[in-house]
Each structure stands twice: as structure tokens, then as C-alpha cells.
Design an enzyme around this catalytic site. Structure first.
Site, PDB file in Angstrom:
ATOM      1  N   GLY A  35       0.810  -1.211   0.000  1.00 46.29           N
ATOM      2  CA  GLY A  35       0.000   0.000   0.000  1.00 46.29           C
ATOM      3  C   GLY A  35       0.841   1.258   0.000  1.00 46.29           C
ATOM      4  N   GLY A  48      -1.367   7.639   1.424  1.00 50.64           N
ATOM      5  CA  GLY A  48      -1.546   7.579   2.871  1.00 50.64           C
ATOM      6  C   GLY A  48      -0.288   7.267   3.646  1.00 50.64           C
ATOM      7  N   ASP A  57       1.691  -1.732  -4.625  1.00 50.87           N
ATOM      8  CA  ASP A  57       0.359  -1.169  -4.523  1.00 50.87           C
ATOM      9  C   ASP A  57      -0.461  -1.694  -5.692  1.00 50.87           C
ATOM     10  OD1 ASP A  57      -0.719   1.547  -2.864  1.00 50.87           O
ATOM     11  OD2 ASP A  57      -1.894   0.972  -4.619  1.00 50.87           O
ATOM     12  N   ASN A  79       0.836  -2.741   5.351  1.00 54.16           N
ATOM     13  CA  ASN A  79       0.109  -1.490   5.481  1.00 54.16           C
ATOM     14  C   ASN A  79      -1.166  -1.422   4.654  1.00 54.16           C
ATOM     15  OD1 ASN A  79      -0.175   1.581   5.791  1.00 54.16           O
ATOM     16  ND2 ASN A  79       0.209   1.372   3.596  1.00 54.16           N
ATOM     17  N   SER A  85      -5.656  -0.682  13.990  1.00 55.46           N
ATOM     18  CA  SER A  85      -6.471   0.531  14.081  1.00 55.46           C
ATOM     19  C   SER A  85      -7.047   0.574  15.483  1.00 55.46           C
ATOM     20  CB  SER A  85      -7.606   0.465  13.051  1.00 55.46           C
ATOM     21  OG  SER A  85      -8.606   1.424  13.323  1.00 55.46           O
ATOM     22  N   TYR A  91     -14.650  -4.566   9.303  1.00 56.39           N
ATOM     23  CA  TYR A  91     -13.378  -3.860   9.480  1.00 56.39           C
ATOM     24  C   TYR A  91     -12.878  -4.042  10.907  1.00 56.39           C
ATOM     25  CZ  TYR A  91     -10.025   0.024   9.423  1.00 56.39           C
ATOM     26  OH  TYR A  91      -8.890   0.793   9.515  1.00 56.39           O
ATOM     27  N   LYS A  98      -9.373  -5.834  12.097  1.00 56.38           N
ATOM     28  CA  LYS A  98      -8.361  -5.128  12.878  1.00 56.38           C
ATOM     29  C   LYS A  98      -8.171  -5.754  14.257  1.00 56.38           C
ATOM     30  CE  LYS A  98      -7.244  -2.231   9.685  1.00 56.38           C
ATOM     31  NZ  LYS A  98      -5.921  -2.338   9.014  1.00 56.38           N
ATOM     32  N   THR A 112      -5.940  10.529   5.728  1.00 60.59           N
ATOM     33  CA  THR A 112      -5.600   9.779   4.528  1.00 60.59           C
ATOM     34  C   THR A 112      -6.875   9.683   3.683  1.00 60.59           C
ATOM     35  OG1 THR A 112      -6.193   7.697   5.584  1.00 60.59           O
ATOM     36  CG2 THR A 112      -3.899   8.432   5.807  1.00 60.59           C
TER      37      THR A 112
END
Length: 272
Positions: A15, A19, A39, A94, A148, A161, A165, A197
């Protein structure tokens, strides 16, 4: 705080096109590392690497297109990084995405892709890192997995999500001092709250999240400081470095799980 130097090290970042990935790549190269970034967005990734090369020299960074949700593709590109630079000392898992629709409204949505990118690719990237780092000469290195604050806080707006995480947090904390002791590899995580980001800006447009995003956002530069703490502080292994508006950068306190288990066993024995 200990001192793992990044000068002369090779970093692999997923990634890298935007960001945290792009900003971290620049920070690492500025401190003397070289970066192999990947990416799914070829134009963005190449733009980041070209800018680094223009500033620091053509051998400072390299780029390859990669779809981390395809674990075979991730392995292919990781091997290309090793072939390009001869070794990998720092791996930063990432790449990440958020949910694009409410799970309660559209259970089919993109939940599998969220898990593929935000959790399974992190596990695969860590596995690739461990296998490479324990065999290279000299052995060892650092892995940083991007979690996160959602990894600690249930949220009905983004349950998949959150699940991904939370998985990253548990996975990373499980690979603590034993991996470091046996393989000389430190595996740490970073857990930021919202930052501006692309994902943060998207969240700020959500009516259910807008107020929270505005109240809790942190500068991207502070998150990059936390990445560097996770990499350079050699007293950290199996640790999660948090980034919040309230406390800035801090390390999630560890609980002595062995002591807890022993106490529970003693209580059970006393009842017999």
C-alpha cells in the site's frame, strides 16, 4: 527506548501508493533505508517511487504492482523485492480498505475483500517476512502490522473492518518475545485513530462518523512517528503502538497472561 537503526536496511511496504505507506517510505529513505513498495494502483505507486528516486537517487526505491488480496501475488512481489535488494529487514503490512456499505443493509457487500486485505494479507506478509528473515545473513528484522483503534472498539457501522483489525491486534500480540528470541524478528503493530488519509477523508463524509472523526483525528505525521517507534524501539516485540488525539503515541499495556492463567488454575484447584 532502544535503538534499531534503519540506515542501510531494506524495507518492504504494501500500500505504498498513498496515505501512511507513501509517507513512511519517504521517512525511511530519508533516514538511510531503501524501499521496495507495492500497490494495486500502478500510477500512484510508481509516482511515489519516482519522487523518492528523484530526491534520493535511483537505487533508493523500487515498485511493483500487487494485489495483496491475492496471496500468491503478494508472495510473488515479496520474492521480487528480495531478488532486487538481496534481503528484507523491515516489512510493513500497510495495505488496507474500509467497508463501502453497511453490513446490516447489504450483508454481501465487500466484506470478504476487507478480510482478505486487512487481515489475511497481513498474516501472509508476516509469514513471508519470518521465513525470509530467519534465513538471511545476518538473520533478523522487524515486521509492523497496521491495525487501528477499531481493533479495540466495537462499531456497528463497520463490523467487518473491526473484526479484521481485532484479528491484526491479536495476531501481532501473539508473535511477541518468543519469535524475537527464537528468530531475532520483532513483530509490532500500529493502531491509529482517524487521520486524513483517503480512508480518513471518506470516513469524515459519513454522517454517522463525521463528528467522531473531527474530534479524534490525528496528523498523518504523528502516525508516521508511531511507525518509526514500532520499527526503531528494540524494546518492543509483540507490542501495539497506539495513536490517539487524547494521548498522542503510547504503547498498549501488556497483561501477564501467564500470571492470569496461573491464578485461574490455582482457583480451580482450590475448588476441588
Amino acid at each position: 527506548m532502544g535503538g534499531y537503526t534503519v540506515t542501510g536496511k531494506i524495507a518492504f511496504i504494501t500500500g505504498v501508493g498513498a496515505g501512511f505507506g507513501s509517507e513512511l517510505a519517504v521517512r525511511l529513505v530519508a533516514k538511510g533505508a531503501r524501499v521496495f513498495g507495492c500497490d494495486i494502483n500502478a500510477a500512484n505507486g510508481q509516482r511515489v517511487v519516482d519522487a523518492i528516486a528523484a530526491r534520493f537517487g535511483p537505487d533508493a526505491a523500487a515498485f511493483a504492482v500487487c494485489d495483496v488480496s491475492d496471496l500468491a501475488d503478494l508472495e510473488r512481489v515479496f520474492k521480487a523485492a528480495v531478488a532486487r535488494f538481496g534481503r528484507v529487514d523491515i516489512v510493513v503490512n500497510n495495505a488496507g480498505i474500509g467497508e463501502t456499505s453497511r453490513f446490516s443493509d447489504d450483508p454481501d457487500s465487500n466484506w470478504k475483500l476487507v478480510m482478505d486485505i486487512d487481515l489475511y494479507a497481513v498474516i501472509k506478509g508476516t509469514h513471508l517476512a519470518l521465513n525470509q528473515m530467519r534465513t538471511q545473513n545476518p538473520p533478523g528484522g522487524v515486521v509492523v502490522n497496521v491495525a487501528s483503534m477499531a481493533g479495540f472498539l466495537p462499531d456497528p457501522n463497520m463490523p467487518v473492518y473491526v473484526a479484521a483489525k481485532m484479528g491484526v491486534v491479536g495476531f501481532t500480540r501473539s508473535l511477541g518475545w518468543k519469535i524475537f528470541k527464537n528468530q531475532n524478528v520483532r513483530v509490532n503493530g500500529v493502531a491509529p485513530t482517524f487521520a486524513m488519509t483517503n480512508m480518513g477523508k471518506l470516513a469524515a463524509q459519513d454522517p454517522d462518523l463525521k463528528k467522531y472523526v473531527q474530534a479524534s483525528s490525528v496528523p498523518v505525521s504523528l502516525v508516521i512517528d508511531a511507525f518509526m517507534r514500532a520499527i526503531e524501539d528494540d524494546t518492543l516485540a509483540g507490542d501495539i503502538v497506539r495513536i490517539t488525539a487524547e494521548k498522542g503515541i503510547d504503547v498498549l499495556p501488556k497483561k501477564d497472561l501467564t500470571t492470569v492463567a496461573d491464578k485461574n488454575a490455582a482457583k480451580a484447584k482450590a475448588k476441588i
